[in-house]
Write an enzyme that holds these catalytic residues in place. Structure first.
Site, PDB file in Angstrom:
ATOM      1  N   CYS A  73      11.663  -0.852   7.210  1.00 46.87           N
ATOM      2  CA  CYS A  73      13.126  -0.869   7.306  1.00 46.87           C
ATOM      3  C   CYS A  73      13.757   0.193   6.417  1.00 46.87           C
ATOM      4  CB  CYS A  73      13.660  -2.239   6.920  1.00 46.87           C
ATOM      5  SG  CYS A  73      15.450  -2.244   6.699  1.00 46.87           S
ATOM      6  N   ALA A 118      14.738  -6.475  10.717  1.00 49.05           N
ATOM      7  CA  ALA A 118      14.590  -6.567   9.269  1.00 49.05           C
ATOM      8  C   ALA A 118      15.252  -7.831   8.727  1.00 49.05           C
ATOM      9  CB  ALA A 118      15.196  -5.332   8.610  1.00 49.05           C
ATOM     10  N   GLY A 170      13.728   2.632  26.885  1.00 43.78           N
ATOM     11  CA  GLY A 170      15.179   2.477  26.816  1.00 43.78           C
ATOM     12  C   GLY A 170      15.604   1.256  26.044  1.00 43.78           C
ATOM     13  N   LYS A 211       0.816  -1.222   0.000  1.00 42.30           N
ATOM     14  CA  LYS A 211       0.000   0.000   0.000  1.00 42.30           C
ATOM     15  C   LYS A 211       0.848   1.270   0.000  1.00 42.30           C
ATOM     16  CE  LYS A 211      -0.611   0.409   5.026  1.00 42.30           C
ATOM     17  NZ  LYS A 211      -1.581   0.497   6.126  1.00 42.30           N
ATOM     18  N   ASP A 219       7.833  -9.235  11.258  1.00 36.46           N
ATOM     19  CA  ASP A 219       7.337  -8.642  12.505  1.00 36.46           C
ATOM     20  C   ASP A 219       5.933  -9.103  12.872  1.00 36.46           C
ATOM     21  OD1 ASP A 219       9.708  -7.301  12.533  1.00 36.46           O
ATOM     22  OD2 ASP A 219       8.865  -5.288  12.357  1.00 36.46           O
ATOM     23  N   ARG A 252       7.249  -1.872  18.980  1.00 39.02           N
ATOM     24  CA  ARG A 252       6.429  -1.945  17.778  1.00 39.02           C
ATOM     25  C   ARG A 252       5.424  -3.076  17.911  1.00 39.02           C
ATOM     26  NH1 ARG A 252       8.185   1.245  13.765  1.00 39.02           N
ATOM     27  NH2 ARG A 252       7.031   0.067  12.199  1.00 39.02           N
ATOM     28  N   GLY A 290       9.226  -1.173   2.682  1.00 38.65           N
ATOM     29  CA  GLY A 290       8.568  -1.159   3.977  1.00 38.65           C
ATOM     30  C   GLY A 290       9.235  -0.292   5.030  1.00 38.65           C
ATOM     31  N   HIS A 325      45.812  -7.944  12.639  1.00 37.87           N
ATOM     32  CA  HIS A 325      46.233  -6.940  13.628  1.00 37.87           C
ATOM     33  C   HIS A 325      46.607  -5.641  12.909  1.00 37.87           C
ATOM     34  CE1 HIS A 325      48.118  -5.294  17.209  1.00 37.87           C
ATOM     35  NE2 HIS A 325      49.191  -4.996  16.474  1.00 37.87           N
ATOM     36  N   ILE A 338      15.182   1.302  19.891  1.00 33.97           N
ATOM     37  CA  ILE A 338      14.795   2.541  19.215  1.00 33.97           C
ATOM     38  C   ILE A 338      15.067   3.746  20.118  1.00 33.97           C
ATOM     39  CG2 ILE A 338      12.855   3.833  18.217  1.00 33.97           C
ATOM     40  CD1 ILE A 338      11.645   1.071  17.464  1.00 33.97           C
TER      41      ILE A 338
END
Length: 456
Positions: A43, A310, A176, A36, A302, A263, A41, A433, A179
């Site tokens: 992400c 994602a 916390g 839509k 999700d 979310r 999306g 290294h 996000i």
């Protein structure tokens, strides 16, 4: 009503949906992808990509401000937020065009509109029915708020925060978790006065407790304030301020309130429940092969309970395409998915925390290697460390890292976890290294009983 058909109809074009579409097309299926908004999306347009662009701009601001410690005469004149947003949007638009090109190259038919799942083999989009042998539900998630807390004006979710045309002078971040701490980190680097409010006892509460302590120490040094173990009770806003009330009776005044309380599954209004899909708290319930209770109907990303990442959705999408094609792929192991919080410093982990390992195995052996012993970390002037968690008489079952750029180390960490490696398997491997990957190597040397730069 017109009717079109394909081997596969996918409802949602985010990470899970488009990955499923492209892999299914590669495997010879005809695919209809319903979206839509824009392909990519949350992400691409409102999540991972734009937030990480902001975080990189924040890193540049910090480097300009802190040049003296590297012997470089530099200063931060200010933040051109229009320039920051132009940089961010340029990255998003470039990736979006790339995705559109991939859809065309894979001959995936994109149908624009809001889809409704109407039967186990059919999705309706604005009066047009699309039928398929298999249907994949991939409608993703939305930014949640709390009951009675209305979004608008100076009260934002991450969706609005990404497009702010100003840097707030002061912010309260409600939450916390990932996000919340990422936005707190950005705004602090941009010069805002930031306070995080988290109801649970620590920041990034899903991570190992050691990581929370490392991050809290770093945030204190950066001047980011946080209040943990305290509940939010309300917020009132005027034209210029938001007053946040806490259960302790304390109030905090700020210019902006960011609501970052997680979310939720974007399942309402898509017809799932009405069509008989088994749901729980808005999530679509699947088995370990991502099948719903309806024949030939799958769900990914999700929408399915678990980590809201994602790359999890991406892996789900590929898995389902291969499952439908009869390739019998290995199910996605939730604990084996790498997790990264991209604040300053970063937190990256895979597998179990120490507490989870003790609960699962009745005990755990741990080892923590501080980045103060790592040459590249000293060059970068970052603190933190690597924590390993090993099952009793078993492989390493958890790796957690804190420090700048440790998100780039989680690739090796997830191979170690997913291949069920023992410390003795990793200790002989040579790490270049000076790199931060040496911190992983040193930690495994120590856990294998032969510490080099540390005392056992």
């Amino acid at each position: 009503m017109t009717d079109t058909s394909a081997d596969l109809v996918i409802l949602g074009g985010g990470s899970g949906g488009y990955a499923c579409a492209f892999r299914a097309a590669e495997l010879g299926m005809s695919v209809i992808l319903v979206e839509k908004d824009k392909l990519g999306g949350t992400c691409l347009h409102r999540g991972c990509i734009p937030t990480k662009a902001l975080l990189h701009a924040a890193e540049v601001a910090d480097l300009a401000r802190e040049g003296d410690q590297f012997g470089v005469k530099s200063s931060l004149e200010g933040i051109d937020i229009a320039g920051v947003n132009s940089y961010k949007d340029g990255i998003v638009n470039g990736l979006y065009k790339g995705l559109q090109g991939l859809a065309k190259a894979n001959k995936v038919r994109i149908v624009e509109g809001s889809g409704t799942f109407v039967a186990p083999n059919a999705v309706d989009v604005d009066g047009q029915r699309h039928t398929a042998t298999n249907v994949v539900l991939a409608t993703g998630s939305y930014a949640k708020t709390l009951p009675g807390l209305e979004i608008g004006g100076r009260i934002l979710t991450s969706d609005q925060a990404l497009n702010l045309d100003y840097v707030p002078r002061s912010v309260v971040v409600l939450g916390g978790g990932v996000i919340g701490v990422e936005f707190a980190s950005v705004w602090a680097s941009f010069g805002a006065d930031v306070t995080i409010v988290e109801a649970l006892p620590r920041l990034v509460p899903l991570e190992d407790e050691w990581a929370s302590k490392q991050l809290e120490r770093a945030f204190r040094k950066r001047g980011i304030k946080y209040k943990t173990g305290v509940k939010f009770t309300g917020a009132e806003q005027t034209d210029t301020t938001v007053t946040v009330s806490l259960e302790s009776g304390e109030t905090i005044d700020a210019e902006t309130l960011l609501v970052a309380v997680g979310r939720g599954p974007n399942s309402a209004g898509h017809g799932y429940e009405e069509a008989g899909v088994t749901m729980e708290r808005g999530f679509v319930i699947t088995n370990d092969r991502l099948r719903t209770n309806l024949d030939n109907v799958y769900a990914v990303g999700d929408l399915v309970p678990g980590l809201q990442l994602a790359h999890r959705g991406f892996a789900h999408g590929i898995f389902v395409a291969e499952e439908i094609a009869g390739l019998a792929p290995r199910p996605v192991d939730e604990a084996g998915i790498p997790r990264v919080t991209y604040c300053k410093p970063e937190v990256a982990s895979v597998g179990l925390t120490e507490a989870q390992a003790k609960e699962k195995f009745g005990g755990a052996q741990t080892y923590t290697y501080a980045l103060s012993g790592n040459g590249k970390s000293q060059i970068l002037k970052t603190a933190g460390g690597v924590k390993l968690v090993k099952a009793p008489d078993g492989p390493v079952v958890g790796i957690t890292m804190v420090g700048e750029r440790v998100g780039e180390l989680v690739g090796e960490a997830q191979l170690i976890y997913n291949w069920e490696a023992y410390p003795e398997d990793v200790a002989p491997l040579i790490h270049a290294h000076p790199t931060q990957t040496e911190a992983l190597g040193e930690a495994f040397l120590a856990l294998a009983g032969k510490p080099l730069h540390v005392h056992s």
